[in-house]
Design an enzyme around this catalytic site. Sequence first.
Site, PDB file in Angstrom:
ATOM      1  N   ALA A  70     -16.766  11.173  30.213  1.00 28.95           N
ATOM      2  CA  ALA A  70     -17.604  12.093  30.521  1.00 28.95           C
ATOM      3  C   ALA A  70     -18.410  11.811  31.812  1.00 28.95           C
ATOM      4  CB  ALA A  70     -18.767  12.178  29.092  1.00 28.95           C
ATOM      5  N   CYS A 130     -14.083  23.544  33.928  1.00 32.18           N
ATOM      6  CA  CYS A 130     -15.404  23.586  34.306  1.00 32.18           C
ATOM      7  C   CYS A 130     -16.272  24.813  33.794  1.00 32.18           C
ATOM      8  CB  CYS A 130     -15.693  23.514  35.664  1.00 32.18           C
ATOM      9  SG  CYS A 130     -14.941  22.104  36.595  1.00 32.18           S
ATOM     10  N   LYS A 165      -4.971  23.873  36.866  1.00 27.02           N
ATOM     11  CA  LYS A 165      -5.183  22.900  35.819  1.00 27.02           C
ATOM     12  C   LYS A 165      -5.662  23.376  34.523  1.00 27.02           C
ATOM     13  CE  LYS A 165      -6.175  17.859  35.023  1.00 27.02           C
ATOM     14  NZ  LYS A 165      -6.557  16.652  35.261  1.00 27.02           N
ATOM     15  N   THR A 266      -4.352   7.938  32.187  1.00 24.01           N
ATOM     16  CA  THR A 266      -4.902   6.966  31.543  1.00 24.01           C
ATOM     17  C   THR A 266      -4.261   5.601  31.969  1.00 24.01           C
ATOM     18  OG1 THR A 266      -5.978   8.354  29.947  1.00 24.01           O
ATOM     19  CG2 THR A 266      -6.067   6.101  29.325  1.00 24.01           C
TER      20      THR A 266
END
Length: 303
Positions: A70, A130, A165, A266
Amino acid sequence: MADLSVNIGELKMKNPVMTASGTFGYGEEFQDFINIERIGGIIVKGTTLHKREGNPYPRMAETPSGMLNAVGLQNKGAKYFADHIYPRIKGLDTNIIVNVSGSAIDDYVETAEIINELDNISAIELNISCPNVKEGGMAFGVTTTGAHNVVKAVREAYKKTLIVKLSPNVTDIAEIARSAEDSGADSVSLINTLLGMAIDAERRRPLLSTITGGLSGPAVKPIALRMVWQVANAVKIPVIGMGGIMDWKDAIEFILAGASAIQVGTANFIDPTTTIKVEEGINDYLERHKIKSIKEIVGALEV
């Protein structure tokens, strides 16, 4: 070597391996570990019109087979990027792509206009996950109308390759992808992180300051694969796949599902050389199967 070159709209890449925004900084941070010019494309961290401090700490938490984040799009703003960061990375022999975020359509458009003036930026990746502050905080990318409005506005302002995206936190991601395509997107990338949370049972407190955050890593891969396959069968524009890609085998699975290119995210935190290993592994796979070009296996899943 097999031919690993791919095209995403007018974007020409030497291979299909890209880095996911927010996991690779601006590329410079990884230069001590790998030759970053071997990567097909580097998507730099999320960039907003104005400076953002991000969310309070703690803002990252490890979870089984994944991680929550976050961070909150911490960056110094589009003008700072153009004036201070772009001059340092513009000479790299790879595609530099800027991930663009915003909280209102005007923010997206102004940021895209600033990036449009930078000659050596090949494309932007529009983050429509967003929250739209003018619509009560609902993400732009969770409705076809929201996606259409922001993509159309940016398309009119931005003249180079536009990648959108997609958020996985939707009912029908193929429907959102078609909306982005119809609004002028040259490509879609997916998936962004899944909304999740983690709790410290002893303290009876959430592990993140924001309570919920974005889940990434191997845990999300089966969902990401399914969504990439669905979207690849729903649109005509190239699809860029991501979500739990840890090695070359994962990458090949996404390409078979219909992705023309992939992003490593990641995994970069665990092994900073992952992108190069994935590129080498893809080449080895093609040579073992006597396949001359990566394009031959895009969407080649037999069902």
